[in-house]
Design an enzyme around this catalytic site. Sequence first.
Site, PDB file in Angstrom:
ATOM      1  N   ASP A  40     101.230  36.198  28.087  1.00  0.00           N
ATOM      2  CA  ASP A  40     101.073  35.003  28.486  1.00  0.00           C
ATOM      3  C   ASP A  40     102.564  34.226  27.766  1.00  0.00           C
ATOM      4  O   ASP A  40     103.466  34.974  27.465  1.00  0.00           O
ATOM      5  CB  ASP A  40      99.907  34.508  27.400  1.00  0.00           C
ATOM      6  N   ASP A  46      91.188  37.401  32.058  1.00  0.00           N
ATOM      7  CA  ASP A  46      91.413  38.030  30.812  1.00  0.00           C
ATOM      8  C   ASP A  46      90.501  37.352  29.575  1.00  0.00           C
ATOM      9  O   ASP A  46      90.259  36.255  29.791  1.00  0.00           O
ATOM     10  CB  ASP A  46      92.934  37.941  30.204  1.00  0.00           C
ATOM     11  N   HIS A  64      83.024  50.702  24.318  1.00  0.00           N
ATOM     12  CA  HIS A  64      81.899  50.190  25.360  1.00  0.00           C
ATOM     13  C   HIS A  64      81.863  48.928  25.974  1.00  0.00           C
ATOM     14  O   HIS A  64      81.647  48.868  27.220  1.00  0.00           O
ATOM     15  CB  HIS A  64      80.261  50.394  24.665  1.00  0.00           C
TER      16      HIS A  64
END
Lengths: 370, 370
Positions: B92, B278, B347
């Site tokens: 960024d 994102d 996960h």
Amino acid sequence: MTVNFTAFNSIASGGRRGRLDLSHRTVETPVFMPVGTAGTVKAVPQDILESLGAEIILGNTYHLYLRPGHEAIRRMGGLHRFISWPHAMLTDSGGFQVFSLSALRKISDEGVRFRSHLDGSSHVFTPEHSMDVQIALGADVIMAFDECTEYPADRARAEKSLRYTMGWARRSLDHFRAHRNEVPWFEESGGRTQSLLGIVQGGMYRDLRRESAERLVEMDFDGYAIGGLAVGEPREVTLEMIAGTLPLLPRDKPRYVMGVGYPDEIELYAKMGVDMMDCVLPTRAARHALLFTRDGRINIKNKQYAEDQGPPDPNCDCMVCRRYSRAYLRHLTTAGEALAATLNSIHNLAFYLGIMRRVRSELETAANAG
Amino acid sequence: MTVNFTAFNSIASGGRRGRLDLSHRTVETPVFMPVGTAGTVKAVPQDILESLGAEIILGNTYHLYLRPGHEAIRRMGGLHRFISWPHAMLTDSGGFQVFSLSALRKISDEGVRFRSHLDGSSHVFTPEHSMDVQIALGADVIMAFDECTEYPADRARAEKSLRYTMGWARRSLDHFRAHRNEVPWFEESGGRTQSLLGIVQGGMYRDLRRESAERLVEMDFDGYAIGGLAVGEPREVTLEMIAGTLPLLPRDKPRYVMGVGYPDEIELYAKMGVDMMDCVLPTRAARHALLFTRDGRINIKNKQYAEDQGPPDPNCDCMVCRRYSRAYLRHLTTAGEALAATLNSIHNLAFYLGIMRRVRSELETAANAG
């Protein structure tokens, strides 16, 4: 069944190459056991422990008793299943942590009353209770309940402490023999049980250590540990206590020195005939930026590594040294990133496990040549 | 070179299956990009990111500028080499963190003066400086320097903020074009350079968003981001801003919505034609015990999971769900163990990356059928 230990190669200094046939795994000895206090070797996933070649890890009875609780773990089939570690495990008796972590301890022949370091709640550990908890957890190797004598301790104190430990050893053994079939995996393993090791104490007094060893051997444990070392005494005293005690322990049973040590120590003790060792040092040091390398210890936070693109240890081929630079580990550690603890721990464990792999190989070669 | 983007399948709602040809990797779109703030996706080793199928990750210019510093990273060959991530990366502009993390900001047409959140030191970011830093870091995709307009912002404030962003976009582009050959891997890549994306701002005002998009498209960036969303506005407003802006952006260039979102949002936006997204949510939520599952979010600390031996998400085949139980993750999380952040993050990332894999597949099928 009791532990099946085969020492198939010995060298003159006492070191021997052996094999422990445990309920969940055969373990090649001498072995270093990473410490997994609360059901996790801190910051290292189980599959990475496997890839590092860890064959047996520790769990701490005190921590697991308090959280999540041994009855919960028993209901879930035992510690192996709970943490998804289908290989060998060992639990300590809880004694060491009761004495080092808890508050308001009150000791008597019966056992120890203490307050949890987590919430201040009151608990009692007796030899019988320690056995019940360790049977519920279901590690392959469990330890008699003992008092780890502090250092320094005068003779009267060491004698008194040893009296507790010897009485508790007898009661641990009796209770274990009466209840060993209650281990959660008894049925599924075809009737195998855990192995119980007695713990030699006696402070830094050789005659007390001798008395302790002889009485334990009479009781006929599945193996013997030397406890109460690495508690602040000079390193030569540690060595003297180990050297004095090892010859008193039967050659056909595993011998375990608890809580040691630095890399050169574990190599030395293994070559003297110690079969098992455990220590928080590789993982704890890793969380404090200390890396072990073939060229000595380095503090990875040091500014000199800020742009060092070499591997943490040029002589190491672990997954960390193959992929990451000193500069990156320094950055992660300085920034307090979680990955620092993971990568530093993986390298240090690889270093410790690599030492023992080399020692096992050297013991084979030396014995074959001798 | 500019970004090579191919949208080879589109559906009526605007969603398209595409491919970004970047200097370090070809990235299949729509893509979700895990956030690696300080050169690490928090608590997750790089090899695990690879095994999860992450093709591109973010780095934060503000954090890396402050520590370890972009010049150090440039000297070490760029961010890819520094963190050992040989795949695609995006940085960024630093603007968002300057506004959200630093202290004593002073904004002017020139740029922003601010104090570091680490040590209070004083710094200035201008569009030119942001480009210099991002060129030194050397991510494949870099972002124009912008001001992320806060929410709520009245019209006058949004207009003023947009004026900064539009002026800075022009200067970012000019400076990038003049210096893009200075990227650390310019030679070794055979003369490839980074891709620069412009950022649409304008608060929650559709006409300002339109003005912003049109002016950026005139400047001809390599792609376009929609910024200043997910800053506290209602979800339907986020959706309205995205829906209103997407048609204004060229179809042959990648379209990136910054900082979103929940699982249902990233799926929805991808099907509307957003190519890149994102968000810190999967990893940040993981560190706060929140797991995403096919059946909704669960707080793994809840007592109901204390002895739940099922996998975290019964519909997930990630390495965590294949090996560990809810009870174990609850224990690790409750005990504050480092492994909790690692396993929970793995996960959640698997869940997010799995959504995008499914969406890509659905876009292919729908387009083929249509």
